[in-house]
Motif scaffolding. Structure first.
Motif, short mmCIF file in Angstrom:
data_model
loop_
_atom_site.label_atom_id
_atom_site.label_comp_id
_atom_site.label_asym_id
_atom_site.label_seq_id
_atom_site.Cartn_x
_atom_site.Cartn_y
_atom_site.Cartn_z
N ARG A 87 48.97 80.06 43.15
CA ARG A 87 50.43 80.16 43.29
C ARG A 87 51.12 79.93 41.96
NH1 ARG A 87 52.36 76.29 47.92
NH2 ARG A 87 54.41 76.41 46.98
N SER A 100 53.39 82.72 39.76
CA SER A 100 54.77 82.55 39.28
C SER A 100 54.82 82.62 37.77
CB SER A 100 55.39 81.22 39.69
OG SER A 100 54.92 80.81 40.90
N LEU A 107 52.67 74.45 37.29
CA LEU A 107 53.66 75.32 36.66
C LEU A 107 54.20 74.70 35.38
CD1 LEU A 107 56.04 76.87 39.31
CD2 LEU A 107 54.90 78.02 37.42
#
Ligand SMILES: Nc1ncnc2c1ncn2[C@@H]1O[C@H](COP(=O)(O)OP(=O)(O)OP(=O)(O)O)[C@@H](O)[C@H]1O
Ligand SMILES: [Mg+2]
Length: 355
Positions: free
Chosen positions: A206, A210, A244
């Motif tokens: 994930r 992104s 992230l």
């Protein structure tokens, strides 16, 4: 007196310790030293230290002085290098062992570790009040800023040329500040994690997706996964945020066009030591490695603290959030960084079977 057996003390000593015999060879190594040196006790026993490590201190002389004077010796600011790791600044302590005339106990205290462990709780409360203050300010400043931007936009309708550039500047800069303030507010709002068994590779995918459509579009990201890795107990959304942030930092460090490697593996020797001496195993390892210029040395000791940034437009909240989330997950963040290779490692516990 009610002391635990010496072996237990040896094994739970958080400072890396080595027992040296009369011929300057390693006799015993405690688990903290195995972890710190990244070498097993088995591979160290019977070897002289110089064969496996580089230590910038005259060890032979230190040992012989300890033996001769039967007194301990301190040596500060010594560089200790093992194999692939960057040198670590340490303080050494060598001490005679009881009645044994030849044996020497060598303690290696990594300076950074000492600073960090000592400061950890202090930093947390200081950080909390700094963040509380910033949150309050953020809230108070956002409204008038909206007014300023609105007024500048109204003004701009009757302007042209250079004057228009100035009102545009006002609008752009206020937007930037509003965005920054929103980040601060968001930081204060992080809730307690909702923990469920999570496959760390799903989380990484994930985060990677992104990153791939945003800041990491021009990065070359490679994966080196151990597919047999068991699940961890965690909050998937929060963990995604952690990776992230790390990917974003890695991308920003190399101006968006470098190489990032994401590596996962199992390492059963790593434990988080609690103040009560119990240890939680943290066998799940995720590393984000980039080939950027490395952490700027002047902020290297503070990058996990809020509002510490080495970038012009950085808020300095990315790693503070990483640190907060990972500590809420009973995990551990570590890093080593030299120009050309910066590696952040997240270590997490395994989800218990029944969960
Ligand atoms: N992979 C990396 N390589 C080089 N420097 C890094 C790396 N990761 C972090 N840093 C340094 O640590 C600083 C702090 O990082 P952090 O993520 O906390 O804040 P930021 O990136 O500046 O701002 P924000 O993440 O809030 O936008 C960065 O500004 C950068 O100087
Ligand atoms: Mg960041």
């Amino acid at each position: 007196m009610n002391l635990p057996a010496p072996g237990i003390i040896w094994n739970s000593l958080p400072t890396p310790a080595l027992l040296i015999d009369g011929e300057d060879k390693v006799d015993e190594v405690n688990p903290a030293a195995e972890l710190f040196l990244n070498l097993s006790a088995k591979s160290l026993r019977g070897q002289t230290i110089g064969e496996r490590l580089a230590i910038s201190a005259p060890l032979e002389e230190i040992f012989s002085r300890v033996r001769k004077n039967r007194a301990s010796l301190f040596v500060n600011d010594v560089e200790v290098t093992t194999g692939e790791k960057a040198p670590v600044q340490c303080n050494l302590q060598a001490a005679p062992v009881g009645e044994e005339p030849d044996r020497v106990l060598l303690l290696i205290e990594p300076r950074e570790l000492a600073d960090r462990l000592g400061r950890a709780s202090l930093v947390k409360s200081a950080a909390r009040s700094a963040i509380g203050m910033a949150e309050m300010l953020a809230h108070e400043i956002k409204n008038p800023l909206a007014g300023i931007a609105g007024a500048a936009q109204l003004l701009s309708m009757n302007l042209s040329g250079e004057d228009l550039e100035l009102t545009d500047l006002i609008v752009d800069e206020t937007r930037r500040i509003v965005k920054l303030l929103e980040q601060v507010e968001q930081f204060g709002n992080v809730r307690a994690p909702e923990k469920k068994p999570v496959n760390i590779h799903d989380v990484l995918d994930r985060a990677r997706k992104s990153a791939g459509v945003g800041f990491g579009a021009h990065m070359t990201i490679t994966e080196e996964y151990d597919p047999s890795l068991p699940s961890t107990l965690g909050d998937a959304d929060q963990l995604t945020q952690v990776f992230l942030n790390l990917l974003k930092n890695a991308a920003e460090a190399s101006d968006g066009a470098g190489k990032i490697k994401i590596r996962t593996f199992y390492e059963h020797s790593l434990r988080l030591r609690r103040a009560d001496g119990s240890g939680q195993p943290l066998p799940l390892q995720v590393e984000i490695i980039d080939d950027g210029p490395g952490i700027p040395p002047e902020i290297a000791n503070e990058i996990f603290e809020p509002f510490v940034s080495g970038r012009e437009n950085g808020t300095g909240l990315g790693l503070a959030l990483v640190s907060k989330i990972i500590s809420d997950h009973d995990g551990w963040v570590s890093l080593d960084s030299v120009p050309g290779r910066t590696r952040f490692r997240i270590s997490l516990p395994v989800a218990p079977k029944e969960a």
